[in-house]
Design a protein around this motif. Structure first.
Motif, PDB file in Angstrom:
ATOM      1  N   GLY A   1      66.042  30.735 -71.158  1.00 39.12           N
ATOM      2  CA  GLY A   1      66.492  32.083 -71.417  1.00 39.12           C
ATOM      3  C   GLY A   1      67.913  32.232 -70.913  1.00 39.12           C
ATOM      4  O   GLY A   1      68.536  31.268 -70.470  1.00 39.12           O
TER       5      GLY A   1
ATOM      6  N   THR B   1      67.653  39.298 -66.216  1.00 38.47           N
ATOM      7  CA  THR B   1      67.229  38.480 -67.356  1.00 38.47           C
ATOM      8  C   THR B   1      66.136  39.238 -68.096  1.00 38.47           C
ATOM      9  O   THR B   1      65.806  40.368 -67.730  1.00 38.47           O
ATOM     10  N   ASN B   2      65.578  38.636 -69.117  1.00 35.86           N
ATOM     11  CA  ASN B   2      64.475  39.248 -69.847  1.00 35.86           C
ATOM     12  C   ASN B   2      63.152  38.970 -69.152  1.00 35.86           C
ATOM     13  O   ASN B   2      62.917  37.852 -68.684  1.00 35.86           O
ATOM     14  N   ALA B   3      62.291  39.965 -69.121  1.00 35.75           N
ATOM     15  CA  ALA B   3      60.987  39.819 -68.469  1.00 35.75           C
ATOM     16  C   ALA B   3      60.140  38.759 -69.164  1.00 35.75           C
ATOM     17  O   ALA B   3      59.415  38.011 -68.496  1.00 35.75           O
ATOM     18  N   HIS B   4      60.232  38.664 -70.491  1.00 37.55           N
ATOM     19  CA  HIS B   4      59.406  37.663 -71.185  1.00 37.55           C
ATOM     20  C   HIS B   4      59.805  36.235 -70.833  1.00 37.55           C
ATOM     21  O   HIS B   4      59.011  35.315 -70.958  1.00 37.55           O
ATOM     22  N   VAL B   5      61.030  36.044 -70.357  1.00 31.24           N
ATOM     23  CA  VAL B   5      61.503  34.713 -69.979  1.00 31.24           C
ATOM     24  C   VAL B   5      60.790  34.217 -68.717  1.00 31.24           C
ATOM     25  O   VAL B   5      60.485  33.031 -68.597  1.00 31.24           O
TER      26      VAL B   5
ATOM     27  N   ARG C   1      57.866  35.713 -67.399  1.00 32.30           N
ATOM     28  CA  ARG C   1      56.461  36.118 -67.348  1.00 32.30           C
ATOM     29  C   ARG C   1      55.575  34.901 -67.089  1.00 32.30           C
ATOM     30  O   ARG C   1      55.703  33.867 -67.723  1.00 32.30           O
ATOM     31  N   ASP C   2      54.691  35.037 -66.130  1.00 32.01           N
ATOM     32  CA  ASP C   2      53.716  33.996 -65.752  1.00 32.01           C
ATOM     33  C   ASP C   2      54.359  32.719 -65.219  1.00 32.01           C
ATOM     34  O   ASP C   2      53.677  31.701 -65.096  1.00 32.01           O
TER      35      ASP C   2
ATOM     36  N   SER D   1      59.780  42.840 -62.474  1.00 30.05           N
ATOM     37  CA  SER D   1      59.986  42.832 -63.923  1.00 30.05           C
ATOM     38  C   SER D   1      59.302  44.038 -64.545  1.00 30.05           C
ATOM     39  O   SER D   1      58.353  44.584 -63.976  1.00 30.05           O
TER      40      SER D   1
ATOM     41  N   PRO E   1      57.799  44.882 -68.247  1.00 25.32           N
ATOM     42  CA  PRO E   1      57.536  44.446 -69.626  1.00 25.32           C
ATOM     43  C   PRO E   1      57.924  45.492 -70.678  1.00 25.32           C
ATOM     44  O   PRO E   1      58.314  45.135 -71.786  1.00 25.32           O
TER      45      PRO E   1
ATOM     46  N   ASP F   1      61.527  44.981 -70.978  1.00 30.97           N
ATOM     47  CA  ASP F   1      61.809  43.549 -71.040  1.00 30.97           C
ATOM     48  C   ASP F   1      62.962  43.148 -70.124  1.00 30.97           C
ATOM     49  O   ASP F   1      63.824  42.350 -70.484  1.00 30.97           O
TER      50      ASP F   1
END
Length: 92
Positions: free
Chosen positions: A24, A37-41, A43-44, A65, A67, A70
């Motif tokens: 990302g 940064t982006n949360a989806h980058v 995540r987990d 973060s 969601p 994002d």
């Protein structure tokens, strides 16, 4: 399945969970190591590594973060990092 292990060219799918490596982008917002940064980058993610354009690498901690928007905030242990200048929507 043991029989198939000896056949050349036959590949069985890996067993169990496989590690995932993603990529990302982000922005350094403070010279002491805060990064957006982006949360989806992240995540987990169990481990996050930040790589800069000058090839330095830092282990990062996810501070939080959201969601819904994002957005994620990371921290790296560094000082004197180059930062991005954020704009002011009121100035547009």
């Amino acid at each position: 399945f043991r029989f198939f292990r000896g056949i050349p060219g036959l590949r069985l799918p890996p067993q169990g969970p496989q590690p995932f490596r993603g990529q990302g982008s982000g922005f350094i917002i403070s010279s002491d190591g805060l990064i957006l940064t982006n949360a989806h980058v992240v995540r987990d993610a169990k481990q996050v590594t930040v790589k800069l354009s000058d090839r330095r690498e830092f282990s990062a901690q996810v501070l939080g973060s959201d969601p819904a928007t994002d957005i994620a905030v990371l921290r790296v242990d560094a000082k004197g990092l180059p930062t991005v200048q954020l704009g002011d929507a009121k100035q547009v």
